[in-house]
Design a protein around this motif. Structure first.
Motif, PDB file in Angstrom:
ATOM      1  N   THR A  37      37.225  -4.271  72.257  1.00 16.52           N
ATOM      2  CA  THR A  37      36.002  -3.580  71.884  1.00 16.52           C
ATOM      3  C   THR A  37      36.281  -2.515  70.827  1.00 16.52           C
ATOM      4  OG1 THR A  37      35.084  -3.942  74.090  1.00 16.52           O
ATOM      5  CG2 THR A  37      34.025  -2.272  72.742  1.00 16.52           C
ATOM      6  N   VAL A  38      37.375  -1.782  70.989  1.00 17.01           N
ATOM      7  CA  VAL A  38      37.729  -0.734  70.020  1.00 17.01           C
ATOM      8  C   VAL A  38      38.028  -1.341  68.655  1.00 17.01           C
ATOM      9  CG1 VAL A  38      39.510   0.957  69.416  1.00 17.01           C
ATOM     10  CG2 VAL A  38      38.520   0.944  71.718  1.00 17.01           C
ATOM     11  N   VAL A  39      38.772  -2.454  68.634  1.00 19.48           N
ATOM     12  CA  VAL A  39      39.073  -3.114  67.352  1.00 19.48           C
ATOM     13  C   VAL A  39      37.786  -3.590  66.686  1.00 19.48           C
ATOM     14  CG1 VAL A  39      40.151  -5.137  66.302  1.00 19.48           C
ATOM     15  CG2 VAL A  39      41.409  -3.798  67.980  1.00 19.48           C
ATOM     16  N   GLY A  40      36.913  -4.245  67.448  1.00 12.12           N
ATOM     17  CA  GLY A  40      35.657  -4.726  66.894  1.00 12.12           C
ATOM     18  C   GLY A  40      34.754  -3.603  66.427  1.00 12.12           C
ATOM     19  N   ALA A  41      34.665  -2.535  67.214  1.00  9.85           N
ATOM     20  CA  ALA A  41      33.827  -1.399  66.845  1.00  9.85           C
ATOM     21  C   ALA A  41      34.379  -0.699  65.603  1.00  9.85           C
ATOM     22  CB  ALA A  41      33.735  -0.415  68.011  1.00  9.85           C
ATOM     23  N   GLY A  42      35.703  -0.566  65.531  1.00 11.35           N
ATOM     24  CA  GLY A  42      36.320   0.039  64.356  1.00 11.35           C
ATOM     25  C   GLY A  42      36.048  -0.773  63.106  1.00 11.35           C
ATOM     26  N   TYR A  43      36.080  -2.090  63.243  1.00 12.53           N
ATOM     27  CA  TYR A  43      35.785  -2.968  62.100  1.00 12.53           C
ATOM     28  C   TYR A  43      34.330  -2.803  61.663  1.00 12.53           C
ATOM     29  CZ  TYR A  43      35.895  -7.201  59.221  1.00 12.53           C
ATOM     30  OH  TYR A  43      35.828  -8.093  58.175  1.00 12.53           O
ATOM     31  N   LEU A  44      33.428  -2.662  62.619  1.00 16.40           N
ATOM     32  CA  LEU A  44      32.026  -2.434  62.280  1.00 16.40           C
ATOM     33  C   LEU A  44      31.841  -1.128  61.521  1.00 16.40           C
ATOM     34  CD1 LEU A  44      29.725  -3.494  65.274  1.00 16.40           C
ATOM     35  CD2 LEU A  44      29.970  -4.565  63.043  1.00 16.40           C
ATOM     36  N   VAL A  45      32.530  -0.082  61.964  1.00 17.15           N
ATOM     37  CA  VAL A  45      32.444   1.212  61.272  1.00 17.15           C
ATOM     38  C   VAL A  45      32.945   1.070  59.841  1.00 17.15           C
ATOM     39  CG1 VAL A  45      33.392   3.553  61.187  1.00 17.15           C
ATOM     40  CG2 VAL A  45      32.606   2.607  63.364  1.00 17.15           C
ATOM     41  N   TRP A  46      34.054   0.384  59.674  1.00 17.98           N
ATOM     42  CA  TRP A  46      34.628   0.183  58.336  1.00 17.98           C
ATOM     43  C   TRP A  46      33.670  -0.601  57.444  1.00 17.98           C
ATOM     44  CZ3 TRP A  46      36.597  -4.404  55.938  1.00 17.98           C
ATOM     45  CH2 TRP A  46      37.293  -4.167  54.747  1.00 17.98           C
ATOM     46  N   LEU A  47      33.078  -1.686  57.993  1.00 18.12           N
ATOM     47  CA  LEU A  47      32.122  -2.477  57.224  1.00 18.12           C
ATOM     48  C   LEU A  47      30.889  -1.655  56.870  1.00 18.12           C
ATOM     49  CD1 LEU A  47      32.120  -5.968  58.983  1.00 18.12           C
ATOM     50  CD2 LEU A  47      32.974  -5.440  56.705  1.00 18.12           C
ATOM     51  N   GLY A  48      30.359  -0.925  57.850  1.00 16.39           N
ATOM     52  CA  GLY A  48      29.160  -0.129  57.609  1.00 16.39           C
ATOM     53  C   GLY A  48      29.377   0.915  56.533  1.00 16.39           C
ATOM     54  N   TRP A  49      30.528   1.582  56.562  1.00 16.36           N
ATOM     55  CA  TRP A  49      30.842   2.586  55.545  1.00 16.36           C
ATOM     56  C   TRP A  49      30.944   1.928  54.163  1.00 16.36           C
ATOM     57  CZ3 TRP A  49      30.331   7.278  54.259  1.00 16.36           C
ATOM     58  CH2 TRP A  49      31.120   7.864  53.272  1.00 16.36           C
ATOM     59  N   GLY A  50      31.530   0.736  54.121  1.00 16.42           N
ATOM     60  CA  GLY A  50      31.635   0.031  52.850  1.00 16.42           C
ATOM     61  C   GLY A  50      30.283  -0.352  52.292  1.00 16.42           C
ATOM     62  N   VAL A  51      29.376  -0.784  53.164  1.00 16.32           N
ATOM     63  CA  VAL A  51      28.029  -1.152  52.720  1.00 16.32           C
ATOM     64  C   VAL A  51      27.271   0.079  52.225  1.00 16.32           C
ATOM     65  CG1 VAL A  51      25.782  -2.017  53.491  1.00 16.32           C
ATOM     66  CG2 VAL A  51      27.876  -3.199  54.171  1.00 16.32           C
ATOM     67  N   LEU A  52      27.425   1.212  52.908  1.00 16.43           N
ATOM     68  CA  LEU A  52      26.748   2.437  52.476  1.00 16.43           C
ATOM     69  C   LEU A  52      27.282   2.914  51.124  1.00 16.43           C
ATOM     70  CD1 LEU A  52      26.511   4.482  55.801  1.00 16.43           C
ATOM     71  CD2 LEU A  52      24.640   3.413  54.538  1.00 16.43           C
ATOM     72  N   ARG A  53      28.575   2.761  50.904  1.00 18.49           N
ATOM     73  CA  ARG A  53      29.164   3.180  49.627  1.00 18.49           C
ATOM     74  C   ARG A  53      28.765   2.258  48.483  1.00 18.49           C
ATOM     75  NH1 ARG A  53      35.262   3.133  50.095  1.00 18.49           N
ATOM     76  NH2 ARG A  53      35.071   3.711  47.895  1.00 18.49           N
ATOM     77  N   ARG A  54      28.665   0.937  48.775  1.00 21.32           N
ATOM     78  CA  ARG A  54      28.354  -0.034  47.721  1.00 21.32           C
ATOM     79  C   ARG A  54      27.251  -0.962  48.202  1.00 21.32           C
ATOM     80  NH1 ARG A  54      33.721   0.016  48.382  1.00 21.32           N
ATOM     81  NH2 ARG A  54      33.663  -1.994  49.462  1.00 21.32           N
ATOM     82  N   PRO A  55      26.020  -0.467  48.290  1.00 24.25           N
ATOM     83  CA  PRO A  55      24.914  -1.321  48.742  1.00 24.25           C
ATOM     84  C   PRO A  55      24.701  -2.494  47.802  1.00 24.25           C
ATOM     85  CG  PRO A  55      24.069   0.703  47.784  1.00 24.25           C
ATOM     86  CD  PRO A  55      25.552   0.884  47.907  1.00 24.25           C
ATOM     87  N   ALA A  56      24.435  -3.648  48.381  1.00 24.34           N
ATOM     88  CA  ALA A  56      24.268  -4.856  47.572  1.00 24.34           C
ATOM     89  C   ALA A  56      23.000  -4.778  46.745  1.00 24.34           C
ATOM     90  CB  ALA A  56      24.212  -6.080  48.487  1.00 24.34           C
ATOM     91  N   ALA A  57      23.099  -5.277  45.526  1.00 26.21           N
ATOM     92  CA  ALA A  57      21.942  -5.397  44.649  1.00 26.21           C
ATOM     93  C   ALA A  57      21.892  -6.829  44.145  1.00 26.21           C
ATOM     94  CB  ALA A  57      22.054  -4.420  43.482  1.00 26.21           C
ATOM     95  N   PRO A  58      20.710  -7.322  43.755  1.00 27.96           N
ATOM     96  CA  PRO A  58      20.613  -8.701  43.282  1.00 27.96           C
ATOM     97  C   PRO A  58      21.598  -8.993  42.167  1.00 27.96           C
ATOM     98  CG  PRO A  58      18.435  -7.776  43.588  1.00 27.96           C
ATOM     99  CD  PRO A  58      19.410  -6.649  43.772  1.00 27.96           C
ATOM    100  N   GLY A  59      22.430 -10.022  42.366  1.00 31.90           N
ATOM    101  CA  GLY A  59      23.369 -10.447  41.352  1.00 31.90           C
ATOM    102  C   GLY A  59      24.613  -9.597  41.239  1.00 31.90           C
ATOM    103  N   ALA A  60      24.779  -8.593  42.096  1.00 31.87           N
ATOM    104  CA  ALA A  60      25.932  -7.700  41.983  1.00 31.87           C
ATOM    105  C   ALA A  60      27.204  -8.407  42.402  1.00 31.87           C
ATOM    106  CB  ALA A  60      25.723  -6.460  42.852  1.00 31.87           C
ATOM    107  N   ALA A  61      28.311  -7.961  41.835  1.00 27.16           N
ATOM    108  CA  ALA A  61      29.609  -8.481  42.257  1.00 27.16           C
ATOM    109  C   ALA A  61      30.085  -7.656  43.428  1.00 27.16           C
ATOM    110  CB  ALA A  61      30.597  -8.416  41.098  1.00 27.16           C
ATOM    111  N   GLY A  62      31.336  -7.783  43.776  1.00 24.35           N
ATOM    112  CA  GLY A  62      31.861  -7.005  44.897  1.00 24.35           C
ATOM    113  C   GLY A  62      32.681  -7.876  45.810  1.00 24.35           C
ATOM    114  N   ASP A  63      32.643  -7.556  47.100  1.00 18.68           N
ATOM    115  CA  ASP A  63      33.477  -8.286  48.050  1.00 18.68           C
ATOM    116  C   ASP A  63      33.131  -9.762  48.100  1.00 18.68           C
ATOM    117  OD1 ASP A  63      34.802  -5.988  48.710  1.00 18.68           O
ATOM    118  OD2 ASP A  63      33.431  -5.483  50.344  1.00 18.68           O
TER     119      ASP A  63
END
Length: 206
Positions: A74-100
């Motif tokens: 649970t801790v590993v999964g929750a930590g991964y969610l936090v990491w993903l969420g922070w990444g999305v907040l830093r680089r929100p997807a836009a139409p046609g954008a590059a990225g991950d």
């Protein structure tokens, strides 16, 4: 299996699948960045196929009976969610954008499998929710077969909902960059919040 139990599981499962989270954020990002939604969803379903296989083999019962192992997962999964969420907040997807998701289909598929494979919501579904719908005595099907059937039903629900979400995000948000960023920021905040809550809740029990 009893048809009433199947319908009850389907109703509960659809409610859980329809709650936005990491899977939603991923397919929305795939749609907005012009990547194949089908490949992204296939990756997510592969992660849940692994959950289904492990549950069918009886490992879910083993994990559920081992508080330390359950806490670690649970801790590993929750930590991964936090990491993903922070990444999305830093680089929100836009139409046609590059990225991950600018990489090839293999990377899109692999990340989808990792997201669902480590998703605490999926882990809790297989450990806490699914066992409640198994018939342990007097059933025509053995428990492993019942577990596999419910796991496949969950994957079918995920595939249907996530394909719809990814396709609609591409159709409705492709010409609305500000709305697209708002949606992905909301998804990122949800992932970060859910992950942080699960981390605090699980660590508090240690």
């Amino acid at each position: 299996m009893d048809s009433g139990l199947l319908l009850s599981f389907l109703a509960v499962d659809l409610l859980l699948v329809c709650v936005p989270g990491a899977d939603w954020a991923y397919v929305i990002a795939a749609g907005l960045r012009g990547r194949s939604v089908t490949v992204a969803v296939a990756g997510l379903l592969t992660g849940y196929a692994l959950h289904t296989a492990l549950a069918t083999a009886g490992l879910a019962v083993l994990v559920a009976g081992s508080p330390r192992l359950l806490t670690a997962l649970t801790v590993v999964g929750a930590g991964y969610l936090v990491w993903l969420g922070w990444g999305v907040l830093r680089r929100p997807a836009a139409p046609g954008a590059a990225g991950d998701l600018a990489a090839g289909p293999g990377r899109v598929f692999a990340r989808g499998a990792t997201i669902s494979g480590l998703n605490p919501k999926g882990l809790l579904l297989y450990l806490s929710v699914l066992p409640q719908f198994l018939t342990l005595r007097g059933a025509h099907l053995p428990v492993p077969a019942q577990t596999a059937a419910l796991g496949v039903l969950h994957m079918a629900c995920c595939g249907t909902v996530y394909l719809a979400v990814g396709t609609l995000s591409r159709t409705l948000l492709s010409t609305r960059p500000s709305a697209a960023r708002a949606v992905t920021r909301t998804s990122g905040a949800a992932m970060l919040g859910i992950g942080a809550f699960l981390l605090v809740e699980r660590l508090a029990t240690l």
